[in-house]
Enzyme design. Structure first.
Site, mmCIF file in Angstrom:
data_model
loop_
_atom_site.group_PDB
_atom_site.id
_atom_site.type_symbol
_atom_site.label_atom_id
_atom_site.label_comp_id
_atom_site.label_asym_id
_atom_site.label_seq_id
_atom_site.Cartn_x
_atom_site.Cartn_y
_atom_site.Cartn_z
ATOM 1 N N ARG A 127 1.016 -0.851 0.133
ATOM 2 C CA ARG A 127 0.039 -0.015 -0.177
ATOM 3 C C ARG A 127 0.427 1.371 0.377
ATOM 4 O O ARG A 127 1.936 1.095 -0.250
ATOM 5 C CB ARG A 127 -0.685 -0.308 1.606
ATOM 6 C CG ARG A 127 -1.768 -1.593 1.612
ATOM 7 C CD ARG A 127 -2.166 -1.125 2.536
ATOM 8 N NE ARG A 127 -3.659 -2.146 3.123
ATOM 9 C CZ ARG A 127 -3.343 -3.599 3.197
ATOM 10 N NH1 ARG A 127 -2.008 -3.639 4.110
ATOM 11 N NH2 ARG A 127 -4.395 -3.610 3.752
ATOM 12 N N LYS B 144 -1.987 -2.507 8.213
ATOM 13 C CA LYS B 144 -2.423 -2.426 8.764
ATOM 14 C C LYS B 144 -2.876 -3.140 10.143
ATOM 15 O O LYS B 144 -2.463 -3.967 10.815
ATOM 16 C CB LYS B 144 -4.315 -2.600 8.335
ATOM 17 C CG LYS B 144 -4.827 -1.548 7.098
ATOM 18 C CD LYS B 144 -5.815 -2.443 5.656
ATOM 19 C CE LYS B 144 -6.209 -0.880 5.300
ATOM 20 N NZ LYS B 144 -7.702 -1.381 4.677
ATOM 21 N N HIS C 44 -3.070 2.388 -5.657
ATOM 22 C CA HIS C 44 -3.964 1.028 -5.486
ATOM 23 C C HIS C 44 -4.056 0.068 -6.671
ATOM 24 O O HIS C 44 -4.725 -1.176 -6.501
ATOM 25 C CB HIS C 44 -5.148 1.319 -5.042
ATOM 26 C CG HIS C 44 -5.814 -0.013 -3.274
ATOM 27 N ND1 HIS C 44 -4.760 -0.013 -2.279
ATOM 28 C CD2 HIS C 44 -6.902 -0.382 -3.399
ATOM 29 C CE1 HIS C 44 -5.519 -0.911 -2.018
ATOM 30 N NE2 HIS C 44 -6.472 -0.593 -1.752
ATOM 31 N N ARG D 246 -1.473 -2.035 -6.855
ATOM 32 C CA ARG D 246 -1.554 -2.829 -6.406
ATOM 33 C C ARG D 246 -2.230 -4.173 -6.794
ATOM 34 O O ARG D 246 -2.005 -5.671 -6.723
ATOM 35 C CB ARG D 246 -1.983 -2.732 -4.842
ATOM 36 C CG ARG D 246 -2.699 -4.112 -3.707
ATOM 37 C CD ARG D 246 -2.775 -3.065 -2.558
ATOM 38 N NE ARG D 246 -2.748 -3.502 -1.595
ATOM 39 C CZ ARG D 246 -2.447 -4.507 -0.658
ATOM 40 N NH1 ARG D 246 -1.550 -4.275 -0.535
ATOM 41 N NH2 ARG D 246 -3.051 -4.960 0.572
ATOM 42 N N HIS E 79 -3.368 -9.308 3.466
ATOM 43 C CA HIS E 79 -5.321 -9.577 4.163
ATOM 44 C C HIS E 79 -5.420 -10.012 5.134
ATOM 45 O O HIS E 79 -4.548 -10.685 5.067
ATOM 46 C CB HIS E 79 -5.960 -9.656 2.574
ATOM 47 C CG HIS E 79 -5.833 -9.186 1.797
ATOM 48 N ND1 HIS E 79 -6.359 -9.233 0.388
ATOM 49 C CD2 HIS E 79 -5.897 -7.532 1.426
ATOM 50 C CE1 HIS E 79 -6.341 -8.037 -0.831
ATOM 51 N NE2 HIS E 79 -5.835 -7.521 0.230
ATOM 52 N N TYR F 268 -9.808 -10.824 -5.965
ATOM 53 C CA TYR F 268 -8.383 -11.306 -7.777
ATOM 54 C C TYR F 268 -8.522 -12.386 -8.306
ATOM 55 O O TYR F 268 -8.492 -12.405 -9.208
ATOM 56 C CB TYR F 268 -6.990 -11.034 -6.906
ATOM 57 C CG TYR F 268 -6.654 -10.121 -6.270
ATOM 58 C CD1 TYR F 268 -7.278 -8.963 -6.927
ATOM 59 C CD2 TYR F 268 -6.788 -9.360 -4.761
ATOM 60 C CE1 TYR F 268 -6.793 -7.642 -6.307
ATOM 61 C CE2 TYR F 268 -6.782 -8.721 -4.546
ATOM 62 C CZ TYR F 268 -6.749 -7.812 -5.388
ATOM 63 O OH TYR F 268 -6.404 -5.936 -4.443
#
Length: 311
Positions: A162, A186, A257, A260, A283, A292
């Site tokens: 990110r 995150k 993004h 990404r 994730h 995806y």
């Protein structure tokens, strides 16, 4: 937080404002969410509590299912789509669950709140040749900014990290002997992400000829620097990516993004399993990564429609 939201928050009854402060503290200290995510949850909670106050509620125990439903309905009358309504419902359930755990309401009134499922739109991705053109658009640069832009594009596509993770990198986060990035994602979760030879070459050029020319006493350990020698701003990364994409024939208008998304799609198309891509992207849930697979299936359908004689 916008000026309008700040004004609305300041006008909340004292008891509601106190509950909101406790919720915000919980999001920051207990859940360790990013500032952006916290702002989103708090903005939704401010709107919900303002709606409660306008319905005559001055205490959080006045919050009930009917209030939650009317708040969502009000949003729909203002033109909120399915995705926004679904996000607001999720925010309301999060807030109500915290109120119950904190002992501020007798029951979790959000448990029975339902909302339309958001349509999951497939992200725009670059074709492999377009991705190559984008990341090589700054190749051959010799001035410091050009060398930095080259490593920004290479690392974003090579690693799929990110923007916030990229600009947060310090020099010591790069293990050049093994071509690994130590990334803080995150929720403060750390992971190691590999990158390839072209990115290593761009890194070498940046660290030997680019960064030293921009570094100032206040640069600290930041890997990537702006024109004034401070840690690179995410907005500058976005401008770099958009400029590179705009100069690539046929490429969709994407930002960092989108790089990404493209990296994840190309890795899957190259034969990687979904669990590995989940680790690469950081994730928390495999369900997030599964979009995806939809992208690659759609691309397969498009190829089939063009190439198969009986498509």
């Amino acid at each position: 937080m916008s000026a309008g939201t700040a004004e609305t928050r300041a006008a909340l009854p004292t008891a509601l404002a106190a509950a909101l402060e406790g919720y915000e503290d919980h999001l920051r200290t207990q859940r360790d969410l990013s500032d952006h995510t916290v702002r989103g949850y708090v903005t939704d909670a401010v709107s919900l509590l303002d709606h409660l106050a306008r319905r005559g509620g001055g205490q959080v125990h006045d919050l009930d299912l009917a209030t939650l439903r009317s708040w969502l309905a009000q949003g729909r009358t203002r033109g909120h789509g399915r995705a926004t309504t679904a996000r607001h419902a999720a925010s309301a359930r999060s807030f109500a669950a915290w109120l119950r755990r904190a002992g501020l309401i007798p029951e979790d009134v959000g448990l029975r709140l339902v909302s339309p499922k958001a349509h999951r739109t497939l992200p725009d991705v670059l074709a492999p040749d377009q991705a190559r053109a984008v990341v090589e658009s700054a190749a051959g640069a010799e001035e410091p900014i050009g060398l930095r832009d080259a490593v920004v594009l290479e690392l974003l596509y090579a690693s799929g990290i990110r923007v916030s993770e990229l600009v947060g990198l310090d020099i010591d986060d790069v293990d050049r002997s093994r071509r690994l990035l130590r990334v803080l994602g995150k929720g403060g979760k750390e992971r190691s992400v590999p990158y390839g030879v072209p990115a290593e070459q761009a890194l070498d050029a940046w660290l030997t000829r680019g960064r030293p020319a921009l570094a100032v006493p206040g640069s600290g350990p930041a890997l990537l620097l702006g024109a004034r020698g401070r840690r690179l701003d995410p907005r500058e990364v976005r401008r770099t990516v958009h400029s590179a994409v705009a100069g690539t024939d046929g490429a969709p208008d994407i930002g960092p993004h989108g790089l990404r998304h493209s990296a994840a799609t190309h890795v899957l198309e190259g034969g990687a399993d979904l669990r590995s891509v989940q680790e690469l992207l950081g994730h928390a849930s495999l369900a997030t990564t599964q979009i995806y697979t939809h992208v690659t299936v759609e691309r397969l359908r498009a190829v089939h429609a063009q190439a198969h004689p009986r498509a």
